[in-house]
Design an enzyme around this catalytic site. Sequence first.
Site, PDB file in Angstrom:
ATOM      1  N   ASN A  88       0.808  -1.232   0.000  1.00  0.00           N
ATOM      2  CA  ASN A  88       0.000   0.000   0.000  1.00  0.00           C
ATOM      3  C   ASN A  88       0.838   1.278   0.000  1.00  0.00           C
ATOM      4  O   ASN A  88       0.482   2.264  -0.646  1.00  0.00           O
ATOM      5  CB  ASN A  88      -0.971   0.002   1.188  1.00  0.00           C
ATOM      6  CG  ASN A  88      -0.270  -0.083   2.529  1.00  0.00           C
ATOM      7  OD1 ASN A  88       0.757  -0.744   2.677  1.00  0.00           O
ATOM      8  ND2 ASN A  88      -0.819   0.588   3.524  1.00  0.00           N
ATOM      9  N   GLU A 116       3.511  -5.118  12.524  1.00  0.00           N
ATOM     10  CA  GLU A 116       2.562  -4.003  12.399  1.00  0.00           C
ATOM     11  C   GLU A 116       1.455  -4.484  11.481  1.00  0.00           C
ATOM     12  O   GLU A 116       1.676  -4.688  10.290  1.00  0.00           O
ATOM     13  CB  GLU A 116       3.276  -2.764  11.843  1.00  0.00           C
ATOM     14  CG  GLU A 116       2.508  -1.475  12.072  1.00  0.00           C
ATOM     15  CD  GLU A 116       1.423  -1.241  11.031  1.00  0.00           C
ATOM     16  OE1 GLU A 116       0.225  -1.402  11.380  1.00  0.00           O
ATOM     17  OE2 GLU A 116       1.769  -0.900   9.891  1.00  0.00           O
ATOM     18  N   CYS A 144      -3.326   1.290   6.627  1.00  0.00           N
ATOM     19  CA  CYS A 144      -3.749   0.601   7.847  1.00  0.00           C
ATOM     20  C   CYS A 144      -4.335   1.563   8.869  1.00  0.00           C
ATOM     21  O   CYS A 144      -5.103   1.159   9.738  1.00  0.00           O
ATOM     22  CB  CYS A 144      -2.579  -0.166   8.456  1.00  0.00           C
ATOM     23  SG  CYS A 144      -1.175   0.880   8.904  1.00  0.00           S
ATOM     24  N   GLU A 165       7.336   0.919  16.722  1.00  0.00           N
ATOM     25  CA  GLU A 165       8.374   1.487  15.868  1.00  0.00           C
ATOM     26  C   GLU A 165       8.489   2.978  16.160  1.00  0.00           C
ATOM     27  O   GLU A 165       7.522   3.617  16.543  1.00  0.00           O
ATOM     28  CB  GLU A 165       8.046   1.256  14.387  1.00  0.00           C
ATOM     29  CG  GLU A 165       7.988  -0.210  14.002  1.00  0.00           C
ATOM     30  CD  GLU A 165       7.414  -0.439  12.611  1.00  0.00           C
ATOM     31  OE1 GLU A 165       8.101  -1.063  11.788  1.00  0.00           O
ATOM     32  OE2 GLU A 165       6.273  -0.001  12.365  1.00  0.00           O
TER      33      GLU A 165
END
Length: 506
Positions: free
Chosen positions: A174, A272, A306, A487
């Site tokens: 994406n 993630e 996301c 992160e």
Amino acid sequence: MCAQLAELQNSESRKLVKKMAGQKPFLELENFIAGKFIPCNSHIDSYDPSTGEVYCKVPDSGKEEIEAAVTAAKDAFPRWSSTSPQDRSQIMNKLADLLEQSLEDFAQAESKDQGKTITFARTVDIPRAVYNFRFFASSILHHTTDATQMDSMGCMHYTVRSPVGIAGLISPWNLPLYLLTWKIAPAIAAGNTVIAKPSEMTSVTAWMLCQLLDKAGIPPGVVNIVFGTGPKVGEALVSHPEVPLISFTGSTLTAERIMLKSAPHCKKLSLELGGKNPAIIFDDANLRECIPTTIRSTFANQGEICLCTSRIFVQRSIYEEFLARFVEAIRKWKVGPPSDPTANMGALISKAHLEKVRNYIKKACAEGARILCGEGVDNLSLPSRNKGGYFMLPTVITDIKDESCCMKEEIFGPVACVVAFDTEEEVIERANNVKYGLAATVWSNNVGRVWRVSKKLQSGLVWTNCWLIRDLNLPFGGMKASGIGREGAKDSYDFFTEVKTITVKY
């Protein structure tokens, strides 16, 4: 084809474009291992999402290529890990400069490969990829370690951090270069060598990045990029006993497989994953700011982020007003060819993904929900050459129950479910009633309410009266099925290093 691609295609040493009999020329990618481009015997078709036509051939790699990459990364590790943080920082800044100089070439390639608008690629994807290198080039110079004294024992304790070794990095389709560099930058800044696997659907900008590594001064074997599918090259990477660390961004289902394959080797994992992100809009929200921002948070990059909003909870007293203004504004969004600088949305990534998103809308209709705009309601006008592309209008669903799959599962497309709520306590419970916990937005001018709701939401990130404003120093990641680990400046440094406590008796 952009200038950067044209330059690469004309290389004498690599036949990157081949004329197929009776067909258009294809861009043919190669793996990048030990500082060299390595041809592959088999390839995967990669499609232009805006036309539905094959335009690129991606290596269909497997165990053999991963073994070669592991050897290269092992050989490069002693030199790179002993390079000073200052020298690594200088090299990374040089890489950022080279990438920025080619920003337009990379933006054109990213737009064509992924289907996103050229405007989004120019203003979000590639600038953020540049910043990722610059940010971690700076942050690596400012980490500190811990020290304590035990005078009664005549001892001092202190910590040191060292790179882990070979980092296996798997990035999604994406935000291809954006998220690939979000992993490469902290990994190599900390002194690791890497083997990266981009998505086989969006591999071009990763391949272009390889052309810049030597120019920036990154030694051969420090960054290796192996292209291919998850079941073949991804699984070979995750299962390899000499790759002690895996950083993955993608679906929760794939993450389950990664955990299974990593478990025998006790690998460090950073995952993630997906989200089913709520926006909570209270009756005192500033709708002039809320509506355009919520449209962007829902439909940016075709909803293929996301962090995108997919469930919108609106307090009942303003529900009808919000819906009317929201739908009116959405209908002004332009869906068109990614190359059109006036388009707000481009094409979805693939035919299969388009059908998946459409099927969710069909399920909603079967459950009695209403479609206020978009798919099946409004007409989509496209140029003739884009009729075979994977386009879809932004779609709003109402009169839908919280138990619906459209309210529970990650759709990952331009679809918003809008529902009413009455009380603060009620909406918190409903917003948390999914397996995911990545991000949320809260709209209210009541500071006390913002604090209360933000604290109670089960989300790794909460934006209030805004969306997607990030400080890379702070942790990024989700709760529940949205991932493991965080992160960011300190969190990424901790993940990509091992800490050791040393005690000295004096």
